[in-house]
Design a protein around this motif. Structure first.
Motif, PDB file in Angstrom:
ATOM      1  N   TRP A 208       1.171  11.631 -18.298  1.00  0.00           N
ATOM      2  CA  TRP A 208       0.167  10.567 -18.205  1.00  0.00           C
ATOM      3  C   TRP A 208      -1.154  11.153 -17.737  1.00  0.00           C
ATOM      4  O   TRP A 208      -1.203  11.916 -16.777  1.00  0.00           O
TER       5      TRP A 208
ATOM      6  N   PRO B 157       3.707   1.742  -4.171  1.00  0.00           N
ATOM      7  CA  PRO B 157       3.129   2.910  -4.855  1.00  0.00           C
ATOM      8  C   PRO B 157       4.006   4.158  -4.742  1.00  0.00           C
ATOM      9  O   PRO B 157       4.067   4.944  -5.685  1.00  0.00           O
ATOM     10  N   SER B 158       4.691   4.332  -3.603  1.00  0.00           N
ATOM     11  CA  SER B 158       5.569   5.501  -3.474  1.00  0.00           C
ATOM     12  C   SER B 158       6.677   5.466  -4.510  1.00  0.00           C
ATOM     13  O   SER B 158       6.999   6.479  -5.143  1.00  0.00           O
TER      14      SER B 158
ATOM     15  N   VAL C 109       0.814  -1.222   0.000  1.00  0.00           N
ATOM     16  CA  VAL C 109       0.000   0.000   0.000  1.00  0.00           C
ATOM     17  C   VAL C 109       0.849   1.275   0.000  1.00  0.00           C
ATOM     18  O   VAL C 109       0.450   2.280  -0.587  1.00  0.00           O
ATOM     19  N   ILE C 110       2.021   1.224   0.634  1.00  0.00           N
ATOM     20  CA  ILE C 110       2.776   2.465   0.780  1.00  0.00           C
ATOM     21  C   ILE C 110       4.084   2.462  -0.016  1.00  0.00           C
ATOM     22  O   ILE C 110       4.313   3.343  -0.839  1.00  0.00           O
TER      23      ILE C 110
ATOM     24  N   SER D 196      -4.483  15.620 -10.125  1.00  0.00           N
ATOM     25  CA  SER D 196      -4.557  14.232 -10.579  1.00  0.00           C
ATOM     26  C   SER D 196      -5.983  13.772 -10.812  1.00  0.00           C
ATOM     27  O   SER D 196      -6.251  13.081 -11.787  1.00  0.00           O
ATOM     28  N   PHE D 197      -6.925  14.168  -9.942  1.00  0.00           N
ATOM     29  CA  PHE D 197      -8.258  13.574 -10.036  1.00  0.00           C
ATOM     30  C   PHE D 197      -9.277  14.459 -10.768  1.00  0.00           C
ATOM     31  O   PHE D 197     -10.375  14.015 -11.076  1.00  0.00           O
TER      32      PHE D 197
ATOM     33  N   TYR E  69       1.774   8.493  -2.433  1.00  0.00           N
ATOM     34  CA  TYR E  69       1.381   7.178  -2.931  1.00  0.00           C
ATOM     35  C   TYR E  69      -0.091   7.048  -3.284  1.00  0.00           C
ATOM     36  O   TYR E  69      -0.512   6.028  -3.803  1.00  0.00           O
ATOM     37  N   VAL E  70      -0.893   8.082  -2.995  1.00  0.00           N
ATOM     38  CA  VAL E  70      -2.332   7.923  -3.209  1.00  0.00           C
ATOM     39  C   VAL E  70      -2.677   7.771  -4.699  1.00  0.00           C
ATOM     40  O   VAL E  70      -3.562   6.991  -5.066  1.00  0.00           O
ATOM     41  N   VAL E  71      -1.966   8.485  -5.562  1.00  0.00           N
ATOM     42  CA  VAL E  71      -2.306   8.434  -6.986  1.00  0.00           C
ATOM     43  C   VAL E  71      -1.953   7.068  -7.609  1.00  0.00           C
ATOM     44  O   VAL E  71      -2.825   6.427  -8.201  1.00  0.00           O
ATOM     45  N   PRO E  72      -0.706   6.579  -7.457  1.00  0.00           N
ATOM     46  CA  PRO E  72      -0.425   5.233  -7.990  1.00  0.00           C
ATOM     47  C   PRO E  72      -1.300   4.159  -7.349  1.00  0.00           C
ATOM     48  O   PRO E  72      -1.763   3.251  -8.044  1.00  0.00           O
ATOM     49  N   LEU E  73      -1.555   4.307  -6.059  1.00  0.00           N
ATOM     50  CA  LEU E  73      -2.390   3.319  -5.370  1.00  0.00           C
ATOM     51  C   LEU E  73      -3.787   3.273  -5.990  1.00  0.00           C
ATOM     52  O   LEU E  73      -4.368   2.192  -6.163  1.00  0.00           O
ATOM     53  N   PHE E  74      -4.284   4.444  -6.365  1.00  0.00           N
ATOM     54  CA  PHE E  74      -5.597   4.508  -7.014  1.00  0.00           C
ATOM     55  C   PHE E  74      -5.605   3.646  -8.286  1.00  0.00           C
ATOM     56  O   PHE E  74      -6.533   2.862  -8.508  1.00  0.00           O
ATOM     57  N   PHE E  75      -4.553   3.760  -9.086  1.00  0.00           N
ATOM     58  CA  PHE E  75      -4.524   3.001 -10.344  1.00  0.00           C
ATOM     59  C   PHE E  75      -4.254   1.515 -10.099  1.00  0.00           C
ATOM     60  O   PHE E  75      -4.778   0.665 -10.824  1.00  0.00           O
ATOM     61  N   ILE E  76      -3.451   1.200  -9.071  1.00  0.00           N
ATOM     62  CA  ILE E  76      -3.229  -0.211  -8.722  1.00  0.00           C
ATOM     63  C   ILE E  76      -4.549  -0.821  -8.261  1.00  0.00           C
ATOM     64  O   ILE E  76      -4.926  -1.917  -8.688  1.00  0.00           O
TER      65      ILE E  76
ATOM     66  N   ILE F 167       6.271   7.639 -12.216  1.00  0.00           N
ATOM     67  CA  ILE F 167       5.182   8.385 -12.869  1.00  0.00           C
ATOM     68  C   ILE F 167       5.531   9.869 -12.980  1.00  0.00           C
ATOM     69  O   ILE F 167       5.168  10.530 -13.953  1.00  0.00           O
TER      70      ILE F 167
ATOM     71  N   THR G 202       6.563   3.778  -7.317  1.00  0.00           N
ATOM     72  CA  THR G 202       5.914   3.959  -8.619  1.00  0.00           C
ATOM     73  C   THR G 202       5.719   5.438  -8.912  1.00  0.00           C
ATOM     74  O   THR G 202       5.866   5.889 -10.048  1.00  0.00           O
ATOM     75  N   SER G 203       5.387   6.187  -7.858  1.00  0.00           N
ATOM     76  CA  SER G 203       5.161   7.617  -8.005  1.00  0.00           C
ATOM     77  C   SER G 203       6.402   8.315  -8.570  1.00  0.00           C
ATOM     78  O   SER G 203       6.279   9.239  -9.368  1.00  0.00           O
TER      79      SER G 203
END
Lengths: 303, 279
Positions: free
Chosen positions: A53, A41-42, A37-38, A266-267, B124-131, A48, A44-45
């Motif tokens: 994108w 993704p961190s 979860v942390i 982002s959203f 991490y919230v944005v990548p987590l959203f896509f995962i 990104i 990955t960020s």
């Protein structure tokens, strides 16, 4: 004989290794959860942040272009400056109130529990409720300001969250109203660790209340005090809820902070790569704060 | 001594005056919320501080029904209970390992827990959203529970560990001599002795989940599955002019927390201050 001992050691160490390995099974779930979860993704960020994108198409690698864009983005710098103002606000007003409340509480016995509970209640109330409550109270036509105007005290019936001069401070005020009671309890717990005879000596020497606070209490709770200041700095970087709920960064970015800017980027504007770049800078700021703290500590500062 | 004591009584009056003002500052707005929740918008506009002659408890019935509270409370209870159970299992195991088992690199894990809680969620919230989208966890209760478990587990592990470290070693040694395995030691010796730690941790994690907003608003868009927090937000946006109604809806969300807090305030305060500060 020697061979025999060696083989026994070998058996023991293999057994011990298995023992130690099986210990990690108990830690596996918590570590796995945090990785999924942390941590992943961190990381990955970070990738990104180097792409263009929208979240729907294929990410296109653009190197450091997003970071170059950040440097030239006035709203980014405006948001960052608001985070700094936010941090300074929280380092001063709630801390001063927390210290005052705790010091006064440490001097009484009767009703202490009642006050503690009273101060702590806003801290356990949800951000959605607290913001609703203050939106009503600070409404220019129905709230405190309007009521004061009716009593003849003009000037407070202003749109606190709608004016670009007051929006940021208004939101910071509401959030700190919710937060300061937490500090009271933390400081009070620390104040009880201070040697009582230090106060007795100070009283016998004729120290005033403020002198006792300044020369006995503050040095006595210094580790806790410094730690709360560090936590406030760290928590101020991702500040989000109260701002999003009360102003959503508006009007015209007047209360925009990095957290809300990234979220909308982002959203709602689907600039996911750019949003990730903002997130990476937020993590770097946090790392910088922690690093300063660690360095000061290594240099022998008593913090 | 006598002079000291009389000096004390003189000064506590000052303490009480300031503390009383601070208490009014803390609780006054909450009291106004309760008052306004039984008034009409017109009454609130006329005087936000007035005590209504005829309280409109009807606001609660309307808010409960229009806010679909039967459903949203159910969702929040699922999320809260699910997360608390998950966190207590995961954090209990982790806390036990860090407190009583030989872990090489325990310092690294402890350091991660400290730094991990400092990582801004926006990283991490944005990548987590896509995962989560890829794995079909978006708009599901399970998806939210996993995130909540992860974000609160470092705190929970640490807090539970601090309770377990304080346990007398003799009990554990005695159980080991009787031939208990590590798992048996955990379930039959440690668990029954450290339940206050579990209770405190559960209360604080539960409070956090009940109140949580950012993760819920990001990962849950299905109107029937939303928790109280985000549906209250939607409710507020739908009835912006109806202050009495939105205030009543807020009180419904706040009331369970307030009652639980007043009943167990020592545990809440202990956990929130120790867990947050002893890391």
């Amino acid at each position: 004989m020697a061979f025999k001992i060696d083989s026994r050691v070998g058996v023991t160490s293999a057994y011990r290794w298995r023992q130690i390995l099986s210990n990690y099974i108990f830690l596996a779930p918590v570590v796995a959860l945090n990785l999924i979860v942390i941590v992943i993704p961190s990381l990955t960020s970070v990738y990104i942040s180097m792409t263009k994108w929208s979240g729907l198409n294929q990410p296109e690698f653009v190197g450091l272009a997003n970071f170059e864009r950040l440097i030239n983005d006035p709203i980014y710098w405006k948001s960052l400056s608001h985070n700094v103002i936010w941090t300074i606000f929280f380092l001063t007003i709630p801390v001063a109130m927390g210290l005052t409340g705790a010091f006064l509480l440490s001097g009484i016995k009767r009703f202490q529990m009642v006050y503690r509970v009273a101060f702590f209640i806003p801290y356990v109330i949800a951000s959605v409720v607290n913001t609703e409550l203050w939106r009503t109270l600070l409404h220019p036509r129905h709230g405190i300001g309007a009521w004061l105007a009716k009593q003849g005290i003009e000037g407070f019936d202003i749109r606190v969250f709608g004016s670009k001069h007051t929006a940021l401070y208004g939101v910071a005020f509401v959030d700190s109203w919710h937060f300061w009671g937490f500090l009271v309890i933390v400081y009070l717990a620390a104040m009880y660790q201070v040697q009582p005879d230090l106060y007795e000596v100070a009283i016998l020497e004729g120290a005033s209340r403020f002198q006792r606070f300044r020369h006995v209490t503050v040095p006595g709770i210094r580790p806790t005090l410094v730690f709360t200041l560090l936590m406030i700095m760290i928590w101020s970087v991702p500040a989000f809820d109260y701002i999003y709920l009360l102003t959503d960064g508006g009007p015209a970015h007047a209360s925009e902070v990095l957290g809300t800017y990234l979220y909308n980027m982002s959203f709602f504007r689907f600039e996911v790569g750019y949003a990730a770049a903002i997130g990476v800078t937020m993590a770097l700021i946090t790392a910088f704060i922690v690093a300063i703290f660690v360095i000061l500590r290594r240099r022998g500062w008593e913090i | 001594m006598n002079r000291l004591r009389s000096g004390r009584t003189e000064t506590t009056a000052f303490n009480h005056v300031i503390l009383f003002l601070l208490a009014v500052f803390a609780l006054g707005p909450v009291l106004v919320l309760f008052l306004n929740s039984v008034k009409t918008s017109e009454q609130i506009a006329a005087n936000p501080f007035s005590i209504p002659a005829e309280p409109r408890f009807d606001n609660y019935a309307v808010a409960f029904e229009k806010g679909n509270y039967v459903n949203t409370v159910k969702n929040s209870v699922i999320l809260t209970v699910g997360t608390v159970i998950g966190v207590l299992i995961v954090g209990g195991m982790g806390g036990y390992a860090l407190a009583h088992l030989e872990i090489r690199g325990a310092n690294i894990i402890a350091f991660y827990f400290l730094v991990g809680t400092a990582i801004p969620i926006q990283l991490y919230v944005v990548p987590l959203f896509f995962i989560w989208k890829t794995f079909g966890l978006l708009n599901t209760h399970l998806g939210l529970i996993i995130i909540y478990c992860a974000t609160s587990s470092p705190f929970a592990t640490y807090l539970i560990r601090s309770y377990m470290v304080a346990l007398p070693k003799e009990f554990i040694e005695a159980a080991k001599i009787d031939g208990a395995s590590k798992f048996q030691v955990m379930t039959q010796v440690i668990l029954p002795l450290s339940w206050p730690g579990f209770l405190t941790t559960g209360l604080i994690v539960g409070l956090g989940v009940w109140n949580e907003f950012l993760i819920a608003v990001t990962f849950m868009h299905h109107p029937d599955l939303k928790p109280v927090a985000t549906s209250l937000r939607a409710f507020q946006e739908r009835f912006t002019r109806d202050w009495g109604l939105t205030n009543a809806a807020s009180v419904i969300m706040l009331l369970p927390v307030l009652i639980l807090f007043l009943l167990m305030q020592r545990r809440f305060i202990e956990g929130l201050t120790q867990g947050g500060m002893k890391m």
